[in-house]
Design a protein around this motif. Structure first.
Motif, mmCIF file in Angstrom:
data_model
loop_
_atom_site.group_PDB
_atom_site.id
_atom_site.type_symbol
_atom_site.label_atom_id
_atom_site.label_comp_id
_atom_site.label_asym_id
_atom_site.label_seq_id
_atom_site.Cartn_x
_atom_site.Cartn_y
_atom_site.Cartn_z
ATOM 1 N N SER A 86 0.806 -1.229 0.000
ATOM 2 C CA SER A 86 0.000 0.000 0.000
ATOM 3 C C SER A 86 0.840 1.281 0.000
ATOM 4 O O SER A 86 0.391 2.322 -0.476
ATOM 5 C CB SER A 86 -0.963 0.008 1.178
ATOM 6 N N ASP A 87 2.076 1.212 0.504
ATOM 7 C CA ASP A 87 2.937 2.402 0.516
ATOM 8 C C ASP A 87 3.797 2.509 -0.744
ATOM 9 O O ASP A 87 4.699 3.337 -0.808
ATOM 10 C CB ASP A 87 3.805 2.440 1.776
ATOM 11 N N GLY A 88 3.536 1.654 -1.748
ATOM 12 C CA GLY A 88 4.283 1.707 -3.006
ATOM 13 C C GLY A 88 5.599 0.957 -2.991
ATOM 14 O O GLY A 88 6.382 1.057 -3.929
ATOM 15 N N THR A 89 5.852 0.209 -1.933
ATOM 16 C CA THR A 89 7.126 -0.500 -1.803
ATOM 17 C C THR A 89 6.928 -2.019 -1.848
ATOM 18 O O THR A 89 5.809 -2.521 -1.819
ATOM 19 C CB THR A 89 7.829 -0.158 -0.471
ATOM 20 N N ILE A 90 8.061 -2.697 -1.882
ATOM 21 C CA ILE A 90 8.137 -4.141 -1.690
ATOM 22 C C ILE A 90 9.065 -4.348 -0.498
ATOM 23 O O ILE A 90 10.098 -3.686 -0.389
ATOM 24 C CB ILE A 90 8.685 -4.850 -2.942
ATOM 25 N N ARG A 91 8.685 -5.255 0.411
ATOM 26 C CA ARG A 91 9.518 -5.524 1.587
ATOM 27 C C ARG A 91 10.394 -6.734 1.326
ATOM 28 O O ARG A 91 9.921 -7.772 0.876
ATOM 29 C CB ARG A 91 8.657 -5.776 2.815
#
Length: 163
Positions: A86-91
């Protein structure tokens, strides 16, 4: 912003990525986590960060090389085939327990569940999860509330059950 081809010192590279280290379960367990943009340029940066980290911990060179390849394949698949979180990232998270490294990539999910492509001479891509499967002691895909977590364990069994 630094380009993919600009060399960075390992310390600057990890700092720029915001790698967060924490204790995992057990006395010898360490967890490193980073969130990166869902962009192809993130793959090389994360790959270099994990190699630097594992090398500095004096892990076996072959294990470090396997972690580098597996991380690259999992993150590339997430960038190409999945939505970001949702924050535009990949963890990206790597867990170190003795001589065992578990790499996991969490994305926002995609149209299909990640699985190895069938073996064929004619495919120009789609070999990534077959490579992961051949190197990993175990690997799997789990779904959580945010999307998919694709993980692989190198050097020995994980603490979770392969799917």
């Amino acid at each position: 912003m630094t380009s993919e081809n600009t060399p960075l010192t390992p310390d600057v590279e990890e700092e720029a990525l915001g790698v967060v280290e924490s204790s995992g379960p057990g006395a010898d367990s360490i967890i490193c986590t980073v969130r990166v943009p869902s962009d192809a340029s993130s793959v090389g940066r994360v790959r270099r960060a994990i190699v630097t980290d594992l090398t500095e911990r004096d892990l076996d060179e072959d294990l470090v090389g396997e972690a580098e390849i597996v991380t690259s394949e999992l993150l590339t698949n997430a960038v190409r085939h999945a939505r970001p979180l949702s924050d535009g990232t990949i963890r990206v998270r790597w867990k170190i327990r003795g001589d065992v490294v578990e790499v996991e990539v969490t994305d926002g999910g995609g149209a299909t569940v990640p699985k190895p492509a069938p073996r064929t001479v004619w495919l120009s891509s789609g070999r990534g999860l077959r490579i992961v499967r051949s190197m990993a002691h175990e690997w799997g895909v789990t779904e959580d509330r945010t999307g998919n977590v694709v993980w692989a364990t190198l050097g020995g069994p994980s603490r979770r059950r392969a799917t």
